[in-house]
Design a protein around this motif. Structure first.
Motif, PDB file in Angstrom:
ATOM      1  N   LEU A  99       0.835  -1.195   0.000  1.00 10.68           N
ATOM      2  CA  LEU A  99       0.000   0.000   0.000  1.00 10.68           C
ATOM      3  C   LEU A  99       0.873   1.250   0.000  1.00 10.68           C
ATOM      4  CD1 LEU A  99      -2.678  -1.054   2.638  1.00 10.68           C
ATOM      5  CD2 LEU A  99      -2.825  -1.169   0.155  1.00 10.68           C
ATOM      6  N   THR A 100       0.442   2.251  -0.747  1.00  3.77           N
ATOM      7  CA  THR A 100       1.065   3.570  -0.741  1.00  3.77           C
ATOM      8  C   THR A 100       0.100   4.519  -0.048  1.00  3.77           C
ATOM      9  OG1 THR A 100       2.251   3.130  -2.798  1.00  3.77           O
ATOM     10  CG2 THR A 100       2.010   5.433  -2.145  1.00  3.77           C
ATOM     11  N   PHE A 101       0.565   5.159   1.013  1.00  8.52           N
ATOM     12  CA  PHE A 101      -0.294   6.006   1.829  1.00  8.52           C
ATOM     13  C   PHE A 101      -0.013   7.487   1.566  1.00  8.52           C
ATOM     14  CE2 PHE A 101      -2.284   3.148   4.924  1.00  8.52           C
ATOM     15  CZ  PHE A 101      -1.532   1.995   4.782  1.00  8.52           C
ATOM     16  N   GLY A 102      -1.050   8.307   1.794  1.00  9.85           N
ATOM     17  CA  GLY A 102      -0.859   9.743   1.846  1.00  9.85           C
ATOM     18  C   GLY A 102      -0.332  10.144   3.220  1.00  9.85           C
ATOM     19  N   THR A 103      -0.171  11.437   3.411  1.00 10.63           N
ATOM     20  CA  THR A 103       0.398  11.937   4.665  1.00 10.63           C
ATOM     21  C   THR A 103      -0.625  12.085   5.778  1.00 10.63           C
ATOM     22  OG1 THR A 103       0.149  14.167   3.785  1.00 10.63           O
ATOM     23  CG2 THR A 103       2.329  13.145   3.598  1.00 10.63           C
ATOM     24  N   GLY A 104      -1.883  11.897   5.462  1.00  7.38           N
ATOM     25  CA  GLY A 104      -2.899  11.870   6.500  1.00  7.38           C
ATOM     26  C   GLY A 104      -3.593  13.202   6.737  1.00  7.38           C
ATOM     27  N   THR A 105      -4.804  13.106   7.261  1.00  4.48           N
ATOM     28  CA  THR A 105      -5.593  14.259   7.699  1.00  4.48           C
ATOM     29  C   THR A 105      -6.041  14.000   9.128  1.00  4.48           C
ATOM     30  OG1 THR A 105      -6.423  14.780   5.484  1.00  4.48           O
ATOM     31  CG2 THR A 105      -7.698  15.614   7.361  1.00  4.48           C
TER      32      THR A 105
ATOM     33  N   GLY B  42       2.505   9.282   6.526  1.00  7.99           N
ATOM     34  CA  GLY B  42       1.799   8.023   6.417  1.00  7.99           C
ATOM     35  C   GLY B  42       2.787   6.866   6.405  1.00  7.99           C
ATOM     36  N   PRO B  43       2.299   5.669   6.639  1.00  7.61           N
ATOM     37  CA  PRO B  43       3.186   4.500   6.588  1.00  7.61           C
ATOM     38  C   PRO B  43       3.820   4.341   5.213  1.00  7.61           C
ATOM     39  CG  PRO B  43       1.092   3.948   7.625  1.00  7.61           C
ATOM     40  CD  PRO B  43       0.930   5.301   7.031  1.00  7.61           C
ATOM     41  N   GLU B  44       5.070   3.882   5.222  1.00  7.49           N
ATOM     42  CA  GLU B  44       5.783   3.593   3.977  1.00  7.49           C
ATOM     43  C   GLU B  44       6.084   2.105   3.928  1.00  7.49           C
ATOM     44  OE1 GLU B  44       8.709   7.180   2.987  1.00  7.49           O
ATOM     45  OE2 GLU B  44       8.950   6.425   5.039  1.00  7.49           O
ATOM     46  N   PHE B  45       5.824   1.501   2.797  1.00  9.34           N
ATOM     47  CA  PHE B  45       6.051   0.073   2.618  1.00  9.34           C
ATOM     48  C   PHE B  45       7.528  -0.260   2.690  1.00  9.34           C
ATOM     49  CE2 PHE B  45       5.539  -4.127   0.962  1.00  9.34           C
ATOM     50  CZ  PHE B  45       6.556  -4.322   0.045  1.00  9.34           C
ATOM     51  N   LEU B  46       7.849  -1.329   3.419  1.00  6.41           N
ATOM     52  CA  LEU B  46       9.228  -1.799   3.493  1.00  6.41           C
ATOM     53  C   LEU B  46       9.410  -3.122   2.757  1.00  6.41           C
ATOM     54  CD1 LEU B  46      10.168  -1.067   7.220  1.00  6.41           C
ATOM     55  CD2 LEU B  46      10.762   0.255   5.181  1.00  6.41           C
ATOM     56  N   THR B  47       8.568  -4.125   3.118  1.00  7.48           N
ATOM     57  CA  THR B  47       8.736  -5.435   2.524  1.00  7.48           C
ATOM     58  C   THR B  47       7.506  -6.276   2.804  1.00  7.48           C
ATOM     59  OG1 THR B  47      10.223  -7.356   2.354  1.00  7.48           O
ATOM     60  CG2 THR B  47       9.839  -6.487   4.558  1.00  7.48           C
ATOM     61  N   TYR B  48       7.325  -7.364   2.020  1.00  2.97           N
ATOM     62  CA  TYR B  48       6.255  -8.273   2.370  1.00  2.97           C
ATOM     63  C   TYR B  48       6.601  -9.709   1.994  1.00  2.97           C
ATOM     64  CZ  TYR B  48       3.669  -9.221  -2.079  1.00  2.97           C
ATOM     65  OH  TYR B  48       3.254  -9.664  -3.311  1.00  2.97           O
ATOM     66  N   PHE B  49       5.951 -10.619   2.704  1.00  9.87           N
ATOM     67  CA  PHE B  49       6.152 -12.054   2.558  1.00  9.87           C
ATOM     68  C   PHE B  49       4.836 -12.714   2.168  1.00  9.87           C
ATOM     69  CE2 PHE B  49      10.311 -12.602   4.599  1.00  9.87           C
ATOM     70  CZ  PHE B  49      10.433 -11.407   5.287  1.00  9.87           C
ATOM     71  N   GLN B  50       4.965 -13.734   1.352  1.00  7.67           N
ATOM     72  CA  GLN B  50       3.865 -14.673   1.178  1.00  7.67           C
ATOM     73  C   GLN B  50       4.414 -16.007   1.674  1.00  7.67           C
ATOM     74  OE1 GLN B  50       0.883 -14.322  -1.665  1.00  7.67           O
ATOM     75  NE2 GLN B  50       0.963 -16.460  -2.302  1.00  7.67           N
ATOM     76  N   ASN B  51       3.796 -16.496   2.731  1.00 15.47           N
ATOM     77  CA  ASN B  51       4.360 -17.627   3.478  1.00 15.47           C
ATOM     78  C   ASN B  51       5.788 -17.267   3.897  1.00 15.47           C
ATOM     79  OD1 ASN B  51       1.923 -19.177   3.167  1.00 15.47           O
ATOM     80  ND2 ASN B  51       2.538 -19.488   1.038  1.00 15.47           N
ATOM     81  N   GLU B  52       6.758 -18.110   3.589  1.00 17.09           N
ATOM     82  CA  GLU B  52       8.123 -17.783   4.035  1.00 17.09           C
ATOM     83  C   GLU B  52       8.907 -17.012   2.995  1.00 17.09           C
ATOM     84  OE1 GLU B  52       6.862 -20.740   3.635  1.00 17.09           O
ATOM     85  OE2 GLU B  52       8.099 -21.903   2.247  1.00 17.09           O
ATOM     86  N   ALA B  53       8.347 -16.809   1.819  1.00 17.44           N
ATOM     87  CA  ALA B  53       9.069 -16.150   0.731  1.00 17.44           C
ATOM     88  C   ALA B  53       8.913 -14.631   0.809  1.00 17.44           C
ATOM     89  CB  ALA B  53       8.552 -16.658  -0.609  1.00 17.44           C
ATOM     90  N   GLN B  54      10.043 -13.950   0.767  1.00 14.92           N
ATOM     91  CA  GLN B  54      10.028 -12.488   0.738  1.00 14.92           C
ATOM     92  C   GLN B  54       9.851 -12.073  -0.714  1.00 14.92           C
ATOM     93  OE1 GLN B  54      13.576 -10.626   2.351  1.00 14.92           O
ATOM     94  NE2 GLN B  54      12.476  -8.760   2.868  1.00 14.92           N
ATOM     95  N   LEU B  55       8.673 -11.498  -1.035  1.00 17.45           N
ATOM     96  CA  LEU B  55       8.344 -11.242  -2.425  1.00 17.45           C
ATOM     97  C   LEU B  55       8.776  -9.876  -2.924  1.00 17.45           C
ATOM     98  CD1 LEU B  55       4.844 -12.914  -2.915  1.00 17.45           C
ATOM     99  CD2 LEU B  55       7.157 -13.862  -3.151  1.00 17.45           C
ATOM    100  N   GLU B  56       8.856  -8.914  -2.056  1.00 20.25           N
ATOM    101  CA  GLU B  56       9.233  -7.564  -2.508  1.00 20.25           C
ATOM    102  C   GLU B  56       9.885  -6.798  -1.377  1.00 20.25           C
ATOM    103  OE1 GLU B  56       6.141  -5.520  -4.584  1.00 20.25           O
ATOM    104  OE2 GLU B  56       7.280  -3.653  -4.756  1.00 20.25           O
ATOM    105  N   LYS B  57      10.892  -6.026  -1.737  1.00 26.51           N
ATOM    106  CA  LYS B  57      11.579  -5.163  -0.791  1.00 26.51           C
ATOM    107  C   LYS B  57      11.639  -3.758  -1.353  1.00 26.51           C
ATOM    108  CE  LYS B  57      15.562  -6.523   0.743  1.00 26.51           C
ATOM    109  NZ  LYS B  57      16.893  -7.151   0.859  1.00 26.51           N
TER     110      LYS B  57
END
Lengths: 111, 116
Positions: A99-105, B42-57
């Motif tokens: 997910l790509t998030f905005g900076t929030g409100t 806002g949150p920024e994506f770091l990485t994700y797994f499907q089961n034990e496999a790291q699919l994207e960083k």
């Protein structure tokens, strides 16, 4: 790269009134999902509402509804009959897996 | 179903130290995500797994960061030689997952890291 922009850092609304939070995004994809998440103070983020880009009909969840304008890449959230429990940070997000998030409100409800 | 849990909830460390965070997803969820949220962002994506496999960083995940999900259950995120810029809330989320469609991500409460 996809970007999500929320131009309103803070909003306030009287209890029981209606408020609209704005969000624009940029993408070159044709099929995608858009979301609004709520993050109450010191509590975890929860999903409020989602919209599939291929659906023309705007999503609605009880008091929450969206105005999805695909051509304008706009995705606003309308909260009707605002309640004190609606006070939170609201994040617009794009994506499916990551997910790509905005900076929030930050939404404040005035009793 | 107790939701996504993260430990510790708070961590204060000195610059240069290594830290490790743990995330326990909802038990039947096969996807697990890590995000970083700095103050006012806002949150920024770091990485994700499907089961034990790291699919994207993400390219945000420098060489000092490593994530694992042995046996496809809990996950750990390690930061080596911490820097003050690593101070943030580290969020974990989990979801069901598969080909096509959409699956809701459920977020944990986060681990707040402060590097002094």
């Amino acid at each position: 790269a996809q970007t999500v922009t929320q131009s309103q850092p803070e909003m306030s609304v009287q209890e029981a009134e209606t408020v609209t939070l704005s969000c624009t995004y940029d993408t070159s994809e044709s099929d995608y999902y858009l979301f609004w998440y709520k993050q109450p103070p010191s509590r975890q983020m929860i999903l409020v509402i989602r919209q599939e880009a291929y659906k023309q009909q705007n999503a609605t969840e009880n008091r929450f509804s969206v105005n999805f304008q695909k051509a304008a890449k706009s995705f606003s959230l309308k909260i009707s009959d605002s309640q004190l429990g609606d006070a939170a940070m609201y994040f617009c997000a794009y994506g499916n897996e990551k997910l790509t998030f905005g900076t929030g409100t930050r939404l404040t409800i005035i009793p | 179903d107790t939701g996504v849990s993260q430990n510790p909830r708070h961590k204060i460390t000195k610059r240069g130290q290594n830290v490790t965070f743990r995330c326990d997803p909802i038990s039947e969820h096969n996807r697990l995500y890590w995000y970083r949220q700095t103050l006012g962002q806002g949150p920024e994506f770091l990485t994700y797994f499907q089961n034990e496999a790291q699919l994207e960083k993400s390219r945000l995940l420098s060489d000092r960061f490593s994530a694992e999900r042995p046996k496809g259950s809990f996950s750990t995120l390690e930061i080596q030689r911490t820097e003050q810029g690593d101070s943030a809330m580290y969020l974990c989320a989990s979801s069901l997952g598969g080909a096509g469609g959409w699956y809701e991500q459920y977020f944990g409460p986060g681990t707040r890291l402060t590097v002094t």
